[in-house]
Design an enzyme around this catalytic site. Structure first.
Site, PDB file in Angstrom:
ATOM      1  N   GLY A  82       0.857  -1.191   0.000  1.00 56.35           N
ATOM      2  CA  GLY A  82       0.000   0.000   0.000  1.00 56.35           C
ATOM      3  C   GLY A  82       0.882   1.227   0.000  1.00 56.35           C
ATOM      4  N   CYS A 124       3.408   5.174  -2.829  1.00 52.17           N
ATOM      5  CA  CYS A 124       4.306   4.945  -3.967  1.00 52.17           C
ATOM      6  C   CYS A 124       3.946   3.736  -4.815  1.00 52.17           C
ATOM      7  CB  CYS A 124       5.749   4.814  -3.474  1.00 52.17           C
ATOM      8  SG  CYS A 124       6.419   6.332  -2.766  1.00 52.17           S
TER       9      CYS A 124
END
Length: 443
Positions: free
Chosen positions: A258, A261
């Site tokens: 998650g 990025c």
């Protein structure tokens, strides 16, 4: 000493600007958000990052770090201008460059001598040339300038250490002069310098994040197969990771990646590939596997109960990773609505991210900063974030809080032997199930 203007006081801009001040440069961090700048001037840090407040306070006091909403003035006074604004994912998966373009326009309008403009934001290949074109057009060629791509490789929770001890600095520049100046800027960090053209530097950032995301999705797919054949993914990952060509990092099976990025950058890279007519099937699979992993953890609860209607589930962890309050693309944002849609009530624990969770999830959840209070009188416990408080919790005390000793562990935090000894019904990722006193393997 260089005079540096950092435009954008989000995660990357604030950390980078503060660290440049720490090594002796004069830095002004700018933003159009008046409230954020006022808070920063008052010593209030808008993000949670270990050691950042202390460094901001120190460099502000020593007159190396300043905060301002006057972006034109900061541009005119700077030798080097860092663009560190957000590039959020648009509806079609592409990086949204509106903020980058807006900053380029402001720079062009206020160019008053030779400047180096550095893209620190994660941007698609070709953005450096776009920024160069916008500035050239707006400034009408009155002053020389160079554009540099200098992507960041910070990990939330360890960003200060990652900057002060960076593994490498990638510098893609439109001139050798600019590359040399930015290289000098990084000398205090004693890092390896990689000089490239603009396009290669931009691609390095996406390629690095996509490769790491691929390792995570790969081991999660392996984990899901392990569950079906009776293998233990942790033993598999250990054996695979000892191969020096592969390495053990990012081979921890779990609920998937998650944050700000990996989800955004894999989608952006996929869109880059599509824009040049290349079918990037591997990254499509990485994204698909990651999304399915959220549902996989919920299926484990359904496997135990058959039906979640009327059940109360305690969720441990809301941030996408420990030591941050960042919930961007956090597993909790997918899993909690799934639980609610299946009729479950949800109680959630997080030591830091509850204010952000309330903003994103609203009243779907009963929140608490007390781990055992969260678990009290719930039908099962679900681990989503590997906070130290969760990793090192007293599992016997947890058992006394639960209506039933059911623990679904999305981060594989506990030893199977310990959970068996304590009498838990324990489901993890890619490892044998434990049903009370016996270990079962089940499809």
């Amino acid at each position: 000493m260089k005079r540096i203007a950092v435009i954008g006081t989000g995660y990357v801009g604030l950390v980078s600007g503060t660290c440049f001040a720490e090594v002796g440069h004069s830095v002004v961090c700018c933003d159009i958000d008046i409230e954020k700048i006022s808070s920063l001037k008052a010593g209030i840090i808008p993000i949670y990052e270990s050691g950042l407040k202390e460094l901001v306070d120190k460099n502000t006091k020593e007159n190396r770090l300043f905060f301002s909403t006057d972006i034109p003035e900061a541009i005119r006074k700077a030798d080097i201008i860092y663009i560190a604004v957000g590039t959020p994912m648009s509806e079609n998966g592409e990086a949204d460059l509106r903020h980058v373009k807006a900053v380029a326009n402001i720079i062009g309008a206020n160019l008053n001598g030779y400047k180096i403009i550095v893209n620190k934001s994660t941007v698609p290949v070709g953005t450096g040339k776009l920024v160069q074109s916008v500035i050239q057009q707006v400034s009408k060629g009155r002053h020389p300038f160079d554009v540099v791509s200098n992507p960041e490789f910070l990990r939330e929770g360890t960003a200060i250490a990652d900057t002060m001890n960076m593994e490498r600095a990638v510098i893609g520049a439109t001139s050798e002069k600019a590359a040399t100046i930015i290289e000098e800027l990084h000398k205090p960090f004693e890092t390896t310098i990689v000089k490239t053209n603009l396009e290669s530097a931009e691609m390095i950032k996406y390629a690095a994040n996509a490769f790491l995301a691929t390792k995570i999705s790969f081991i999660n797919d392996i984990a899901n197969i392990c569950e079906r054949v009776g293998a233990d993914v942790e033993q598999v990952a250990e054996g695979v990771g000892l191969d020096s060509r592969i390495g053990k990092k990012f081979l921890q099976a779990g609920i998937g990646f998650g944050g700000s990025c990996f989800p955004k950058d894999t989608m952006a890279l996929l869109q880059i590939a599509k824009s040049v007519g290349y079918p990037f099937k591997m990254i499509e699979a990485v994204i698909e596997t990651n999304q399915k992993q959220r549902a996989h953890i919920v299926q484990k609860l359904l496997h135990v109960f058959g039906d979640l209607q009327g059940k109360t589930i305690s969720v441990l962890g809301l941030a996408f990773k420990p030591n941050t309050n960042d919930m961007r693309s956090s597993p909790a944002l997918d899993v909690i609505p799934m639980l609610r849609n299946l009729g479950a009530q949800v109680k959630a624990y997080d030591p830091i991210a509850i204010p952000e969770a309330k903003r994103l999830l609203g009243d779907q959840v009963v929140y608490s900063e007390d781990l055992f209070e969260t678990a009290k009188e719930t039908d099962a416990c679900l681990i989503l974030t590997e906070w130290p408080q969760v990793q090192h919790m007293n599992i016997r005390k947890l058992k006394t809080c639960l209506n039933q000793p059911i623990l679904v562990d999305g981060r594989n935090l506990f030893r199977l032997e310990d959970m068996k000894r304590e009498g838990f019904i324990y489901h993890s990722i890619g490892r044998p199930e434990i049903q009370g006193e016996k270990i079962l393997t089940k499809v």
